[in-house]
Design an enzyme around this catalytic site. Sequence first.
Site, PDB file in Angstrom:
ATOM      1  CB  ILE A  30      -0.973  -0.006   1.198  1.00 11.13           C
ATOM      2  CG1 ILE A  30      -1.944  -1.193   1.077  1.00 11.13           C
ATOM      3  CG2 ILE A  30      -1.737   1.314   1.284  1.00 11.13           C
ATOM      4  CD1 ILE A  30      -2.811  -1.436   2.293  1.00 11.13           C
TER       5      ILE A  30
ATOM      6  CG  ASP B   8       9.678  -0.441   4.927  1.00  9.99           C
ATOM      7  OD1 ASP B   8      10.362  -1.280   5.572  1.00  9.99           O
ATOM      8  OD2 ASP B   8       8.595  -0.731   4.407  1.00  9.99           O
TER       9      ASP B   8
ATOM     10  CB  ALA C 193      -1.524   1.740   8.926  1.00  3.34           C
ATOM     11  NE  ARG C 194      -5.197  -3.313  11.642  1.00  5.89           N
ATOM     12  CZ  ARG C 194      -5.716  -3.404  10.416  1.00  5.89           C
ATOM     13  NH1 ARG C 194      -6.061  -2.312   9.759  1.00  5.89           N
ATOM     14  NH2 ARG C 194      -5.898  -4.578   9.844  1.00  5.89           N
TER      15      ARG C 194
ATOM     16  CG  ASP D 248     -10.145   4.148   6.985  1.00 10.06           C
ATOM     17  OD1 ASP D 248     -11.354   4.472   6.898  1.00 10.06           O
ATOM     18  OD2 ASP D 248      -9.740   3.003   6.731  1.00 10.06           O
TER      19      ASP D 248
ATOM     20  CD  GLU E 244     -10.787   0.841  13.838  1.00 10.18           C
ATOM     21  OE1 GLU E 244     -11.342  -0.083  13.211  1.00 10.18           O
ATOM     22  OE2 GLU E 244      -9.762   1.386  13.446  1.00 10.18           O
TER      23      GLU E 244
ATOM     24  CG  HIS F  72     -10.991  -0.035   9.698  1.00  7.41           C
ATOM     25  ND1 HIS F  72     -10.364  -0.594  10.777  1.00  7.41           N
ATOM     26  CD2 HIS F  72     -10.328  -0.490   8.594  1.00  7.41           C
ATOM     27  CE1 HIS F  72      -9.372  -1.367  10.357  1.00  7.41           C
ATOM     28  NE2 HIS F  72      -9.335  -1.309   9.033  1.00  7.41           N
TER      29      HIS F  72
ATOM     30  CB  ALA G 226     -10.211  -2.385   2.631  1.00 11.89           C
TER      31      ALA G 226
HETATM   32  N1  LIG Z   1      -7.755   0.821   6.493  1.00 13.75           N
HETATM   33  C1  LIG Z   1      -7.954  -0.363   5.958  1.00 13.75           C
HETATM   34  O1  LIG Z   1      -9.075  -0.728   5.611  1.00 13.75           O
HETATM   35  C2  LIG Z   1      -6.781  -1.277   5.726  1.00 13.75           C
HETATM   36  C3  LIG Z   1      -6.872  -2.294   4.765  1.00 13.75           C
HETATM   37  C4  LIG Z   1      -5.742  -3.085   4.504  1.00 13.75           C
HETATM   38  C5  LIG Z   1      -4.578  -2.887   5.235  1.00 13.75           C
HETATM   39  N2  LIG Z   1      -4.540  -1.930   6.189  1.00 13.75           N
HETATM   40  C6  LIG Z   1      -3.318  -1.687   6.979  1.00 13.75           C
HETATM   41  O2  LIG Z   1      -2.274  -1.288   6.118  1.00 13.75           O
HETATM   42  C7  LIG Z   1      -1.057  -1.912   6.547  1.00 13.75           C
HETATM   43  C8  LIG Z   1      -0.126  -2.032   5.370  1.00 13.75           C
HETATM   44  O3  LIG Z   1      -0.656  -2.940   4.435  1.00 13.75           O
HETATM   45  P1  LIG Z   1       0.246  -3.525   3.244  1.00 13.75           P
HETATM   46  O4  LIG Z   1      -0.625  -4.430   2.465  1.00 13.75           O
HETATM   47  O5  LIG Z   1       0.965  -2.430   2.548  1.00 13.75           O
HETATM   48  O6  LIG Z   1       1.295  -4.388   4.076  1.00 13.75           O
HETATM   49  P2  LIG Z   1       2.735  -4.875   3.623  1.00 13.75           P
HETATM   50  O7  LIG Z   1       3.077  -6.025   4.500  1.00 13.75           O
HETATM   51  O8  LIG Z   1       2.799  -5.043   2.149  1.00 13.75           O
HETATM   52  O9  LIG Z   1       3.670  -3.628   3.996  1.00 13.75           O
HETATM   53  C9  LIG Z   1       3.978  -3.255   5.298  1.00 13.75           C
HETATM   54  C10 LIG Z   1       5.311  -2.546   5.249  1.00 13.75           C
HETATM   55  O10 LIG Z   1       5.590  -2.039   6.549  1.00 13.75           O
HETATM   56  C11 LIG Z   1       7.000  -2.165   6.757  1.00 13.75           C
HETATM   57  N3  LIG Z   1       7.322  -2.104   8.159  1.00 13.75           N
HETATM   58  C12 LIG Z   1       7.246  -3.085   9.082  1.00 13.75           C
HETATM   59  N4  LIG Z   1       7.671  -2.616  10.264  1.00 13.75           N
HETATM   60  C13 LIG Z   1       8.016  -1.313  10.081  1.00 13.75           C
HETATM   61  C14 LIG Z   1       8.520  -0.301  10.926  1.00 13.75           C
HETATM   62  N5  LIG Z   1       8.785  -0.532  12.205  1.00 13.75           N
HETATM   63  N6  LIG Z   1       8.743   0.914  10.390  1.00 13.75           N
HETATM   64  C15 LIG Z   1       8.479   1.162   9.093  1.00 13.75           C
HETATM   65  N7  LIG Z   1       8.012   0.240   8.234  1.00 13.75           N
HETATM   66  C16 LIG Z   1       7.773  -0.983   8.723  1.00 13.75           C
HETATM   67  C17 LIG Z   1       7.337  -3.499   6.106  1.00 13.75           C
HETATM   68  O11 LIG Z   1       8.719  -3.592   5.800  1.00 13.75           O
HETATM   69  C18 LIG Z   1       6.473  -3.471   4.856  1.00 13.75           C
HETATM   70  O12 LIG Z   1       7.185  -2.921   3.762  1.00 13.75           O
HETATM   71  C19 LIG Z   1      -1.560  -3.278   7.078  1.00 13.75           C
HETATM   72  O13 LIG Z   1      -0.665  -3.835   7.976  1.00 13.75           O
HETATM   73  C20 LIG Z   1      -2.868  -2.925   7.730  1.00 13.75           C
HETATM   74  O14 LIG Z   1      -2.642  -2.586   9.076  1.00 13.75           O
HETATM   75  C21 LIG Z   1      -5.605  -1.117   6.442  1.00 13.75           C
END
Ligand SMILES: NC(=O)c1ccc[n+]([C@@H]2O[C@H](COP(=O)([O-])OP(=O)(O)OC[C@H]3O[C@@H](n4cnc5c(N)ncnc54)[C@H](O)[C@@H]3O)[C@@H](O)[C@H]2O)c1
Length: 331
Positions: free
Chosen positions: A151, A171, A231-232, A256, A261, A280, A283
């Site tokens: 993302i 990252d 993200a969270r 979001d 929540e 939230h 997605a």
């Molecule tokens: N709002 C929503 O509806 C929704 C939907 C899907 C995902 N998400 C959130 O989005 C997040 C990212 O999703 P994604 O598919 O890109 O995941 P992904 O696993 O492809 O990417 C996560 C990235 O975070 C990096 N990372 C891990 N620890 C880190 C740190 N301490 N500092 C910096 N970077 C770090 C990883 O190296 C990785 O590149 C998910 O974990 C989820 O929490 C939210």
Amino acid sequence: MIKVLLSQEIHPEGRKLLEGKFDVRIAPSAAEADLIEAAKDVEAIILRTNAKITRKIIESAPKLKIISRTGAGVDNVDVDAATEKGILVCNLPAVNNVSVAEHAVALIMHLAKQLSAMDRAVREGKWSIRNSNIAVELEGKILGVIGMGSIGALVAKKCHDGLGMKILAYDPYTKEKFKDCDYEFVGDLKELFRRADFVTLHCPDTPQTRGMVTRDLIYSMKPTAYIVNTARGTLIDEKALIDALKERSIAGAGLDVFTEEPPDKDNELLKLDNVVLSPHSAAMTKEATTRMSTEAAQAVVDYFEGRQPRYIFNIKGLIEKGVELSYKSRF
Ligand SMILES: NC(=O)c1ccc[n+]([C@@H]2O[C@H](COP(=O)([O-])OP(=O)(O)OC[C@H]3O[C@@H](n4cnc5c(N)ncnc54)[C@H](O)[C@@H]3O)[C@@H](O)[C@H]2O)c1
């Protein structure tokens, strides 16, 4: 007929793939006791984010062979317990990353153009807001991206290629993948927060990332800067964010996700006019919801028709245990 349990109703397109082939039932609730009862004679579970499949549920479901998630995350499955029992845990990496990335970009644009304030003002007859110059251009502004996974990388690409923003990324694990991109990686979050005009969060909730956006980092941002979180909620010190927003120590936020929540009705974020909020729902577009249900259902169909599902999260552990990865080769 093979029994399949849905933790919650899925999109009709996904349902269609199961109809006629399986005996499909829906869990009465997400409570563990109800799931234990509902899962005791099923061979597959299609799991949305509403419920958790615990070790207790897995151990009370002797026929269970596959748990198919409708999303990427498997944090609501006890994967170790499933692997021990030879149960496939299937997930859908990247199924909604376009939707979430677009949502993050929408929040960034909404904040830049101050659409909430503009909308309110027009409705209240305050046309003169057009002369307030509260909107800004995004071209040339610095976007700090924390987490350059599927993302985060997409948000960076859309904002860089499409909007002409400069990308400052943090990252610790993926820097190498972007060596041909015109992005600047920083090894220090403090630098990112200090320099960015917008900060957008895209890393998972882990013990290392929980609370990573500290009070100090928030207060080190420029007073004109914005923070966006799709993200969270747990990544940010929410109390510190509220204080900074109230004191206008930062310009605003687009959220979001929340620590709790849905947020409590007394949560101060709901009363601030410099935040834009969504439930939230990043997605939950028509396209992603359809894909999530059809692809999760397809994994179950594939498995029972003798094909290996496309994504098996615990594949390594299952292979080590000698578990066959499709139903027909298993029996
Ligand atoms: N709002 C929503 O509806 C929704 C939907 C899907 C995902 N998400 C959130 O989005 C997040 C990212 O999703 P994604 O598919 O890109 O995941 P992904 O696993 O492809 O990417 C996560 C990235 O975070 C990096 N990372 C891990 N620890 C880190 C740190 N301490 N500092 C910096 N970077 C770090 C990883 O190296 C990785 O590149 C998910 O974990 C989820 O929490 C939210």
